[in-house]
Design a protein around this motif. Structure first.
Motif, PDB file in Angstrom:
ATOM      1  N   VAL A 112    -113.876 -69.863 -29.986  1.00  0.00           N
ATOM      2  CA  VAL A 112    -114.928 -70.852 -29.760  1.00  0.00           C
ATOM      3  C   VAL A 112    -115.602 -70.537 -28.428  1.00  0.00           C
ATOM      4  N   ILE A 113    -116.935 -70.452 -28.453  1.00  0.00           N
ATOM      5  CA  ILE A 113    -117.700 -70.133 -27.246  1.00  0.00           C
ATOM      6  C   ILE A 113    -118.297 -71.383 -26.617  1.00  0.00           C
ATOM      7  N   ASP A 114    -118.748 -72.316 -27.454  1.00  0.00           N
ATOM      8  CA  ASP A 114    -119.290 -73.578 -26.936  1.00  0.00           C
ATOM      9  C   ASP A 114    -119.364 -74.585 -28.073  1.00  0.00           C
ATOM     10  N   VAL A 115    -119.403 -75.859 -27.715  1.00  0.00           N
ATOM     11  CA  VAL A 115    -119.517 -76.938 -28.698  1.00  0.00           C
ATOM     12  C   VAL A 115    -120.594 -77.902 -28.221  1.00  0.00           C
ATOM     13  N   PHE A 116    -121.553 -78.205 -29.101  1.00  0.00           N
ATOM     14  CA  PHE A 116    -122.688 -79.056 -28.742  1.00  0.00           C
ATOM     15  C   PHE A 116    -122.768 -80.257 -29.669  1.00  0.00           C
ATOM     16  N   SER A 142    -122.477 -78.756 -33.366  1.00  0.00           N
ATOM     17  CA  SER A 142    -122.650 -77.314 -33.532  1.00  0.00           C
ATOM     18  C   SER A 142    -121.590 -76.576 -32.728  1.00  0.00           C
ATOM     19  N   VAL A 143    -120.862 -75.707 -33.407  1.00  0.00           N
ATOM     20  CA  VAL A 143    -119.841 -74.884 -32.755  1.00  0.00           C
ATOM     21  C   VAL A 143    -120.355 -73.448 -32.705  1.00  0.00           C
ATOM     22  N   HIS A 144    -120.581 -72.959 -31.494  1.00  0.00           N
ATOM     23  CA  HIS A 144    -120.957 -71.559 -31.317  1.00  0.00           C
ATOM     24  C   HIS A 144    -119.656 -70.755 -31.208  1.00  0.00           C
ATOM     25  N   TYR A 145    -119.479 -69.764 -32.083  1.00  0.00           N
ATOM     26  CA  TYR A 145    -118.216 -69.031 -32.131  1.00  0.00           C
ATOM     27  C   TYR A 145    -118.471 -67.553 -32.421  1.00  0.00           C
ATOM     28  N   TYR A 181    -115.364 -81.644 -29.998  1.00  0.00           N
ATOM     29  CA  TYR A 181    -116.408 -81.762 -28.981  1.00  0.00           C
ATOM     30  C   TYR A 181    -115.850 -82.387 -27.691  1.00  0.00           C
ATOM     31  N   ASP A 182    -115.080 -83.465 -27.824  1.00  0.00           N
ATOM     32  CA  ASP A 182    -114.506 -84.124 -26.649  1.00  0.00           C
ATOM     33  C   ASP A 182    -113.530 -83.200 -25.925  1.00  0.00           C
ATOM     34  N   LEU A 183    -112.735 -82.472 -26.701  1.00  0.00           N
ATOM     35  CA  LEU A 183    -111.792 -81.525 -26.104  1.00  0.00           C
ATOM     36  C   LEU A 183    -112.538 -80.472 -25.293  1.00  0.00           C
ATOM     37  N   TRP A 184    -113.616 -79.941 -25.867  1.00  0.00           N
ATOM     38  CA  TRP A 184    -114.375 -78.893 -25.192  1.00  0.00           C
ATOM     39  C   TRP A 184    -115.040 -79.416 -23.915  1.00  0.00           C
ATOM     40  N   GLN A 185    -115.571 -80.615 -23.995  1.00  0.00           N
ATOM     41  CA  GLN A 185    -116.213 -81.189 -22.816  1.00  0.00           C
ATOM     42  C   GLN A 185    -115.191 -81.551 -21.737  1.00  0.00           C
TER      43      GLN A 185
END
Length: 279
Positions: A13-17, A91-94, A138-142
């Motif tokens: 996973v590169i980013d989550v929006f 959106s999950v950028h991977y 999303y919450d985990l990534w943020q």
């Protein structure tokens, strides 16, 4: 279902929006369509509100709440919405690599496919539950906890697997796949017996060559590899739960040559059978 692909699938996973209404504005001006002439990123998305459409190389797919979709690489992509219902989505950028491990060595391969072996758009069976899992990702990534990248990869794998499961369920009526599943069940109960490809193909009512192709596509490995896995799993159980000698275990699970069994077992488990028993 291409299980051979997913058995090697190793994503990052590169980013989550969270794409809300502001996503549709450019320099303060609203827009209804976003176009990518050649998509350069792998994105995995879930619609949480609104309605619209995804176009991939001119092929249109309607989107609504609960639609799970992704962008194939290097394709012309258009994303649009209706004026009354702007699309909102996670959106999950991977990215991913294909990992092959034979028990003693690992090979990392660059993916040649532009698309996942899944439909570009899948409707979640339980949109609310899927959205909850995306929200947690999303919450985990943020939140950026110390182990968030590893946890995010696990969560993303579960999301992809859910889409894979839905796709598989909706295609379970396929007679060939059911024949292969029947053959796999036969192997599980007859692993100690000599098993030849022609015999297995006859059970599946397929030609030997087509049987081999379809077996690998459904099971993710060749018939011989699957038989070996079943036999070795049973051998592990016997080594740890019985007093049988290694030679007796070998013959009990279908290996007639104990030396060959020991060599195959060591390559699979990373240690000889005698050491495995003591571990």
């Amino acid at each position: 279902m291409d299980n051979a692909f997913f058995s090697r699938f190793h994503p990052r996973v590169i980013d989550v929006f969270l794409r809300d209404g502001t996503f549709w504005y450019d320099l303060g001006k609203p827009r209804r369509t976003i176009t990518f002439e050649s998509s350069a990123k792998r994105n995995f998305m879930l619609v949480t509100d609104g309605a619209g459409a995804l176009s991939v190389n001119g092929v249109h797919h309607p989107l609504s709440v609960g639609s799970v979709f992704y962008f194939p690489l290097r394709n012309r992509i258009q994303l649009s919405y209706t004026p009354e219902q702007p699309l909102q989505f996670y959106s999950v950028h991977y990215d991913y690599k294909l990992i092959e491990w034979d028990g003693s060595s690992v090979t990392c391969l660059e993916p040649q496919e532009n698309s996942l072996p899944l439909p570009v758009v899948t409707q979640a069976a339980d949109a609310e539950s899927f959205a909850l899992h995306m929200r947690r990702l999303y919450d985990l990534w943020q939140g950026k906890a110390p182990d968030y990248e590893w946890q995010a990869r696990l969560m993303f794998l579960n999301l992809v697997n859910e889409v894979r499961r839905l796709y598989s369920q909706r295609n379970e009526g396929d007679l060939t796949r059911r024949a292969i599943a029947k053959c796999m069940d036969y192997i599980k109960t007859h692993y100690a017996e000599p098993l030849e490809r022609e015999e297995l193909a006859e059970i599946a009512a397929l030609s030997a060559s087509y049987f081999s192709i379809m077996f690998k596509k459904v099971a993710g490995c060749t018939p011989t590899q699957y038989i070996t896995k079943i036999r070795l799993d049973k051998a592990k159980q016997l080594l740890q739960s019985s007093n049988m000698t290694v030679s007796e275990v070998a013959r009990e699970v279908g290996f007639q040559d104990p030396l060959y069994f020991a060599r195959v077992f060591a390559g699979h488990a990373g240690m000889p059978p005698r050491e495995y028993r003591k571990a």
